[in-house]
Design a protein around this motif. Structure first.
Motif, PDB file in Angstrom:
ATOM      1  N   THR A  95       0.829  -1.208   0.000  1.00 42.71           N
ATOM      2  CA  THR A  95       0.000   0.000   0.000  1.00 42.71           C
ATOM      3  C   THR A  95       0.862   1.257   0.000  1.00 42.71           C
ATOM      4  O   THR A  95       0.375   2.346  -0.310  1.00 42.71           O
ATOM      5  CB  THR A  95      -0.941   0.044   1.222  1.00 42.71           C
ATOM      6  N   GLY A  96       2.130   1.123   0.378  1.00 39.87           N
ATOM      7  CA  GLY A  96       3.026   2.272   0.445  1.00 39.87           C
ATOM      8  C   GLY A  96       2.818   3.143   1.670  1.00 39.87           C
ATOM      9  O   GLY A  96       3.380   4.238   1.756  1.00 39.87           O
ATOM     10  N   LEU A  97       2.068   2.651   2.649  1.00 40.00           N
ATOM     11  CA  LEU A  97       1.711   3.461   3.814  1.00 40.00           C
ATOM     12  C   LEU A  97       2.488   3.101   5.075  1.00 40.00           C
ATOM     13  O   LEU A  97       2.297   3.726   6.117  1.00 40.00           O
ATOM     14  CB  LEU A  97       0.208   3.349   4.072  1.00 40.00           C
ATOM     15  N   PHE A  98       3.372   2.104   4.965  1.00 38.90           N
ATOM     16  CA  PHE A  98       4.160   1.673   6.113  1.00 38.90           C
ATOM     17  C   PHE A  98       5.633   1.655   5.747  1.00 38.90           C
ATOM     18  O   PHE A  98       6.001   1.372   4.604  1.00 38.90           O
ATOM     19  CB  PHE A  98       3.719   0.276   6.565  1.00 38.90           C
ATOM     20  N   LYS A  99       6.482   1.934   6.743  1.00 36.61           N
ATOM     21  CA  LYS A  99       7.934   1.923   6.529  1.00 36.61           C
ATOM     22  C   LYS A  99       8.479   0.505   6.467  1.00 36.61           C
ATOM     23  O   LYS A  99       9.354   0.199   5.670  1.00 36.61           O
ATOM     24  CB  LYS A  99       8.646   2.664   7.663  1.00 36.61           C
ATOM     25  N   ASP A 100       7.980  -0.348   7.355  1.00 37.18           N
ATOM     26  CA  ASP A 100       8.449  -1.724   7.416  1.00 37.18           C
ATOM     27  C   ASP A 100       7.503  -2.530   8.290  1.00 37.18           C
ATOM     28  O   ASP A 100       6.541  -1.990   8.837  1.00 37.18           O
ATOM     29  CB  ASP A 100       9.893  -1.822   7.920  1.00 37.18           C
ATOM     30  N   ALA A 101       7.803  -3.806   8.424  1.00 37.98           N
ATOM     31  CA  ALA A 101       6.996  -4.693   9.266  1.00 37.98           C
ATOM     32  C   ALA A 101       7.909  -5.724   9.909  1.00 37.98           C
ATOM     33  O   ALA A 101       8.954  -6.079   9.361  1.00 37.98           O
ATOM     34  CB  ALA A 101       5.923  -5.384   8.432  1.00 37.98           C
ATOM     35  N   LYS A 102       7.488  -6.195  11.070  1.00 39.31           N
ATOM     36  CA  LYS A 102       8.184  -7.274  11.766  1.00 39.31           C
ATOM     37  C   LYS A 102       7.164  -8.356  12.082  1.00 39.31           C
ATOM     38  O   LYS A 102       6.089  -8.077  12.607  1.00 39.31           O
ATOM     39  CB  LYS A 102       8.795  -6.787  13.086  1.00 39.31           C
ATOM     40  N   LEU A 103       7.525  -9.587  11.773  1.00 40.60           N
ATOM     41  CA  LEU A 103       6.722 -10.750  12.125  1.00 40.60           C
ATOM     42  C   LEU A 103       7.415 -11.428  13.292  1.00 40.60           C
ATOM     43  O   LEU A 103       8.588 -11.801  13.188  1.00 40.60           O
ATOM     44  CB  LEU A 103       6.605 -11.701  10.926  1.00 40.60           C
ATOM     45  N   THR A 104       6.714 -11.557  14.411  1.00 39.85           N
ATOM     46  CA  THR A 104       7.322 -12.135  15.607  1.00 39.85           C
ATOM     47  C   THR A 104       6.435 -13.232  16.184  1.00 39.85           C
ATOM     48  O   THR A 104       5.219 -13.225  16.004  1.00 39.85           O
ATOM     49  CB  THR A 104       7.549 -11.073  16.705  1.00 39.85           C
ATOM     50  N   ARG A 105       7.072 -14.162  16.848  1.00 37.54           N
ATOM     51  CA  ARG A 105       6.350 -15.186  17.611  1.00 37.54           C
ATOM     52  C   ARG A 105       6.244 -14.659  19.041  1.00 37.54           C
ATOM     53  O   ARG A 105       7.234 -14.197  19.621  1.00 37.54           O
ATOM     54  CB  ARG A 105       7.107 -16.506  17.606  1.00 37.54           C
ATOM     55  N   VAL A 106       5.057 -14.723  19.621  1.00 33.68           N
ATOM     56  CA  VAL A 106       4.875 -14.330  21.016  1.00 33.68           C
ATOM     57  C   VAL A 106       5.378 -15.480  21.875  1.00 33.68           C
ATOM     58  O   VAL A 106       4.918 -16.623  21.733  1.00 33.68           O
ATOM     59  CB  VAL A 106       3.397 -13.995  21.316  1.00 33.68           C
ATOM     60  N   GLU A 165      -4.416   6.265   9.066  1.00 28.85           N
ATOM     61  CA  GLU A 165      -5.836   6.558   8.826  1.00 28.85           C
ATOM     62  C   GLU A 165      -6.203   6.289   7.363  1.00 28.85           C
ATOM     63  O   GLU A 165      -7.284   5.774   7.076  1.00 28.85           O
ATOM     64  CB  GLU A 165      -6.165   7.998   9.214  1.00 28.85           C
ATOM     65  N   THR A 166      -5.293   6.620   6.443  1.00 26.38           N
ATOM     66  CA  THR A 166      -5.517   6.331   5.026  1.00 26.38           C
ATOM     67  C   THR A 166      -5.608   4.822   4.812  1.00 26.38           C
ATOM     68  O   THR A 166      -6.450   4.328   4.055  1.00 26.38           O
ATOM     69  CB  THR A 166      -4.401   6.938   4.163  1.00 26.38           C
ATOM     70  N   TYR A 167      -4.743   4.071   5.487  1.00 26.98           N
ATOM     71  CA  TYR A 167      -4.800   2.614   5.405  1.00 26.98           C
ATOM     72  C   TYR A 167      -6.166   2.108   5.866  1.00 26.98           C
ATOM     73  O   TYR A 167      -6.795   1.291   5.191  1.00 26.98           O
ATOM     74  CB  TYR A 167      -3.682   1.980   6.249  1.00 26.98           C
ATOM     75  N   TYR A 168      -6.621   2.598   7.009  1.00 26.72           N
ATOM     76  CA  TYR A 168      -7.934   2.181   7.515  1.00 26.72           C
ATOM     77  C   TYR A 168      -9.044   2.504   6.511  1.00 26.72           C
ATOM     78  O   TYR A 168      -9.922   1.679   6.259  1.00 26.72           O
ATOM     79  CB  TYR A 168      -8.262   2.880   8.836  1.00 26.72           C
ATOM     80  N   SER A 169      -8.999   3.691   5.947  1.00 27.61           N
ATOM     81  CA  SER A 169     -10.059   4.148   5.041  1.00 27.61           C
ATOM     82  C   SER A 169     -10.065   3.416   3.709  1.00 27.61           C
ATOM     83  O   SER A 169     -11.132   3.150   3.146  1.00 27.61           O
ATOM     84  CB  SER A 169      -9.913   5.647   4.766  1.00 27.61           C
ATOM     85  N   ASN A 170      -8.880   3.115   3.175  1.00 27.03           N
ATOM     86  CA  ASN A 170      -8.787   2.627   1.802  1.00 27.03           C
ATOM     87  C   ASN A 170      -8.398   1.160   1.626  1.00 27.03           C
ATOM     88  O   ASN A 170      -8.586   0.620   0.534  1.00 27.03           O
ATOM     89  CB  ASN A 170      -7.793   3.484   1.020  1.00 27.03           C
ATOM     90  N   HIS A 171      -7.824   0.534   2.656  1.00 28.77           N
ATOM     91  CA  HIS A 171      -7.261  -0.802   2.451  1.00 28.77           C
ATOM     92  C   HIS A 171      -7.627  -1.837   3.513  1.00 28.77           C
ATOM     93  O   HIS A 171      -7.687  -3.030   3.203  1.00 28.77           O
ATOM     94  CB  HIS A 171      -5.727  -0.729   2.381  1.00 28.77           C
ATOM     95  N   ALA A 172      -7.823  -1.415   4.742  1.00 28.58           N
ATOM     96  CA  ALA A 172      -7.947  -2.358   5.859  1.00 28.58           C
ATOM     97  C   ALA A 172      -9.101  -3.335   5.683  1.00 28.58           C
ATOM     98  O   ALA A 172      -8.936  -4.541   5.921  1.00 28.58           O
ATOM     99  CB  ALA A 172      -8.086  -1.603   7.183  1.00 28.58           C
ATOM    100  N   GLU A 173     -10.239  -2.857   5.273  1.00 31.33           N
ATOM    101  CA  GLU A 173     -11.404  -3.732   5.173  1.00 31.33           C
ATOM    102  C   GLU A 173     -11.165  -4.898   4.218  1.00 31.33           C
ATOM    103  O   GLU A 173     -11.434  -6.060   4.549  1.00 31.33           O
ATOM    104  CB  GLU A 173     -12.632  -2.932   4.730  1.00 31.33           C
ATOM    105  N   ALA A 174     -10.652  -4.616   3.041  1.00 34.50           N
ATOM    106  CA  ALA A 174     -10.415  -5.675   2.054  1.00 34.50           C
ATOM    107  C   ALA A 174      -9.338  -6.648   2.525  1.00 34.50           C
ATOM    108  O   ALA A 174      -9.471  -7.868   2.346  1.00 34.50           O
ATOM    109  CB  ALA A 174     -10.024  -5.062   0.713  1.00 34.50           C
TER     110      ALA A 174
END
Length: 109
Positions: free
Chosen positions: A32-43, A67-76
């Motif tokens: 989406t271009g709305l995040f800098k990076d992500a981390k996947l972790t095991r709890v 907020e743009t992510y929530y409005s335009n991408h999160a639901e799908a």
């Protein structure tokens, strides 16, 4: 800076298939271009029922982009997970406001 955290819990026999799926899902979220990076972790907690828990932490570029992510991408994107996993994967989301970040610089010579 805001971290959008998604915590997911599932029966351990789903873990391998879910990990394969979530890695692709993370790529879609980052796409989406709305995040800098992500981390996947095991709890690191031993669930009494033997289930597995993971956390995905997406570092938002800004509060506005989240907020743009929530409005335009999160639901799908959420629907894709529900369609694939139904009630077999339980997820909850939190927002974390980063107050400070600290880094240790070491000289390994």
């Amino acid at each position: 800076m805001v971290i959008y955290n998604v915590t997911c819990n599932m029966a351990s026999h789903l873990e391998e298939e879910w990990l394969e799926w979530i890695r692709e899902h993370i790529a879609h979220v980052l796409g989406t271009g709305l995040f800098k990076d992500a981390k996947l972790t095991r709890v690191l907690v031993e669930e009494q029922d033997g289930s597995s828990t993971f956390s995905i932490q997406y570092k938002a570029i800004s509060r506005e982009t989240l907020e743009t992510y929530y409005s335009n991408h999160a639901e799908a994107l959420r629907k894709a997970g529900l369609d694939k996993w139904g009630n077999n994967v339980l997820s909850f989301r939190t927002e974390l406001d980063v107050l400070d970040e600290y880094t240790v610089h070491t000289n390994l010579n």
